[in-house]
Design a protein around this motif. Structure first.
Motif, PDB file in Angstrom:
ATOM      1  N   ALA A  32      -4.217  -5.555  10.225  1.00 19.35           N
ATOM      2  CA  ALA A  32      -2.775  -6.354   9.330  1.00 19.35           C
ATOM      3  C   ALA A  32      -4.191  -7.274   8.529  1.00 19.35           C
ATOM      4  CB  ALA A  32      -1.700  -6.233  10.429  1.00 19.35           C
ATOM      5  N   PHE A  33      -4.257  -8.197   9.334  1.00 13.22           N
ATOM      6  CA  PHE A  33      -5.484  -9.028   8.820  1.00 13.22           C
ATOM      7  C   PHE A  33      -6.029  -8.908   6.950  1.00 13.22           C
ATOM      8  CE2 PHE A  33      -9.919 -11.254   7.468  1.00 13.22           C
ATOM      9  CZ  PHE A  33      -9.416 -12.408   7.422  1.00 13.22           C
ATOM     10  N   LEU A  34      -6.337  -7.079   7.118  1.00 13.37           N
ATOM     11  CA  LEU A  34      -7.405  -6.727   6.033  1.00 13.37           C
ATOM     12  C   LEU A  34      -5.771  -6.470   5.101  1.00 13.37           C
ATOM     13  CD1 LEU A  34      -9.930  -4.541   7.101  1.00 13.37           C
ATOM     14  CD2 LEU A  34     -10.157  -6.840   5.890  1.00 13.37           C
ATOM     15  N   ASP A  35      -4.873  -5.788   5.534  1.00 11.11           N
ATOM     16  CA  ASP A  35      -4.092  -5.626   4.264  1.00 11.11           C
ATOM     17  C   ASP A  35      -3.473  -7.209   3.933  1.00 11.11           C
ATOM     18  OD1 ASP A  35      -4.239  -2.565   5.107  1.00 11.11           O
ATOM     19  OD2 ASP A  35      -2.385  -2.626   6.563  1.00 11.11           O
ATOM     20  N   GLU A  36      -3.060  -7.656   4.018  1.00 16.38           N
ATOM     21  CA  GLU A  36      -2.751  -9.555   4.125  1.00 16.38           C
ATOM     22  C   GLU A  36      -3.881  -9.789   3.417  1.00 16.38           C
ATOM     23  OE1 GLU A  36      -2.715 -13.966   4.791  1.00 16.38           O
ATOM     24  OE2 GLU A  36      -2.341 -12.650   6.739  1.00 16.38           O
ATOM     25  N   LEU A  37      -4.895  -9.695   2.979  1.00 18.76           N
ATOM     26  CA  LEU A  37      -5.979  -9.622   2.277  1.00 18.76           C
ATOM     27  C   LEU A  37      -6.021  -9.192   1.067  1.00 18.76           C
ATOM     28  CD1 LEU A  37      -9.231 -10.727   4.074  1.00 18.76           C
ATOM     29  CD2 LEU A  37      -7.678 -11.890   3.299  1.00 18.76           C
ATOM     30  N   LEU A  38      -6.200  -7.836   1.145  1.00 20.13           N
ATOM     31  CA  LEU A  38      -5.302  -6.738  -0.088  1.00 20.13           C
ATOM     32  C   LEU A  38      -4.535  -7.615  -0.888  1.00 20.13           C
ATOM     33  CD1 LEU A  38      -6.473  -3.979  -1.181  1.00 20.13           C
ATOM     34  CD2 LEU A  38      -4.722  -2.497   0.903  1.00 20.13           C
TER      35      LEU A  38
END
Length: 98
Positions: A32-38
């Motif tokens: 979820a953290f990486l998807d937010e940064l994406l």
């Protein structure tokens, strides 16, 4: 702009197969953290690499000159909980389709 290849190194080679319940939750939060940064445009791609010698995660970052890659990746829930770390590899440039 600055560009990085970031490699998430799990705490053990069989991490994906041997995760504890807590580690599975941290991995969910990690995704979820990486998807937010994406979504914010800081990451242009990310995903797991299924290396026979031990899997790892890979992310390609495109960040502003005044941003610190270690400050960003240190906020990843999997890292904050002590389950692995990142290697940061600067890139000279990053060409992206689209």
């Amino acid at each position: 702009m600055k560009f990085y290849l970031c490699k998430y190194i799990p705490p053990r080679a069989d991490f994906l197969a041997s995760m504890t319940g807590d580690e599975r939750e941290w991995m969910r939060q990690h995704g979820a953290f990486l998807d937010e940064l994406l979504d914010r445009g800081l990451i242009v791609a990310h995903g797991p690499v299924m290396d026979p010698g031990g899997g790892y995660g890979l992310s390609l970052y495109r960040i502003a000159d005044d941003q610190d890659i270690q400050a960003i990746t240190s906020q990843d829930p999997i890292v904050r909980n002590g389950a692995g770390h990142y290697e940061h590899h600067p890139m000279l440039h990053l060409s992206v389709h689209g």
